[in-house]
Design a protein around this motif. Structure first.
Motif, mmCIF file in Angstrom:
data_model
loop_
_atom_site.group_PDB
_atom_site.id
_atom_site.type_symbol
_atom_site.label_atom_id
_atom_site.label_comp_id
_atom_site.label_asym_id
_atom_site.label_seq_id
_atom_site.Cartn_x
_atom_site.Cartn_y
_atom_site.Cartn_z
ATOM 1 N N TYR A 114 2.103 1.723 -3.525
ATOM 2 C CA TYR A 114 1.017 2.257 -4.354
ATOM 3 C C TYR A 114 0.795 3.740 -4.073
ATOM 4 N N VAL A 141 0.834 -1.204 0.000
ATOM 5 C CA VAL A 141 0.000 0.000 0.000
ATOM 6 C C VAL A 141 0.872 1.258 0.000
ATOM 7 N N SER A 152 -6.652 -0.984 -2.382
ATOM 8 C CA SER A 152 -5.653 -0.760 -1.331
ATOM 9 C C SER A 152 -6.307 -0.692 0.043
ATOM 10 N N ASP A 187 -7.604 2.846 -5.029
ATOM 11 C CA ASP A 187 -7.728 3.205 -3.613
ATOM 12 C C ASP A 187 -8.611 2.203 -2.875
#
Length: 185
Positions: free
Chosen positions: A85, A82, A116, A113
């Motif tokens: 990302y 995460v 994640s 999003d």
């Protein structure tokens, strides 16, 4: 072109205000930085957590480290993914500040999003269950609380959870803001 809407008192208002969209984009960028800090700090804190206690003699020792529990390993991996990302998502976030009318990129960010958020929530929730057992134990299952002996270990894993849950809250805000920004167009 923005649609002009006539209000009750006679003033005209545009349907899509570029100032508000730019403000949402700037807030999006700031929240992403906050989430990077929280998730990266959580991954580092959990990934470097270990404590060794002597038992009777210095040759016999008990050791607690995050890699002893697969749940904590998953937590570190989830937070690291995460974090990576989020760092990569800073580029499109900057693009949205420059071009606040870009819709396709914002829709892609909402999708990634959400993925994640799911990964981060899974990792944090699983780790929270183990941290709870470390603090409280479970007498019915004969699992003893280890935090009386491994105090430093427990403090670090609890702190790592806080950063991860901050990341979860930030993702909820990011997704909400992005969907509002997309729906305004």
């Amino acid at each position: 072109m923005a649609k002009v809407v006539q209000l009750e008192h006679g003033e005209a208002s545009t349907g899509s205000s570029p100032g508000i969209n730019k403000g949402i984009s700037i807030l999006d960028f700031i929240l992403r930085i906050v989430a990077v800090i929280g998730t990266l700090a959580s991954a580092i804190a959990m990934g470097t957590t270990n404590e060794t206690l002597p038992f009777f003699t210095q040759f016999i020792q008990f050791r607690a480290q995050y890699s002893d529990l697969p749940t904590f390993t998953f937590f570190v991996i989830a937070n690291a993914i995460v974090s990576a990302y989020l760092i990569l998502s800073l580029v499109p976030s900057i693009f949205h500040i420059v071009r606040s009318g870009a819709r396709t990129g914002r829709i892609a960010l909402v999708f990634f999003d959400s993925v994640s958020l799911a990964l981060l929530t899974a990792g944090a929730s699983a780790a929270a269950a183990i941290v709870y057992l470390a603090h409280k134990g479970n007498a019915k299952a004969n699992w003893f609380a280890i935090c009386q002996q491994f105090n430093s270990f427990c403090e670090r894993i609890s702190g790592a959870l806080i950063g991860s849950f901050v990341g979860i809250v930030v993702f909820i805000l990011l997704i909400s803001m992005s969907t509002v920004a997309v729906s305004r167009r």
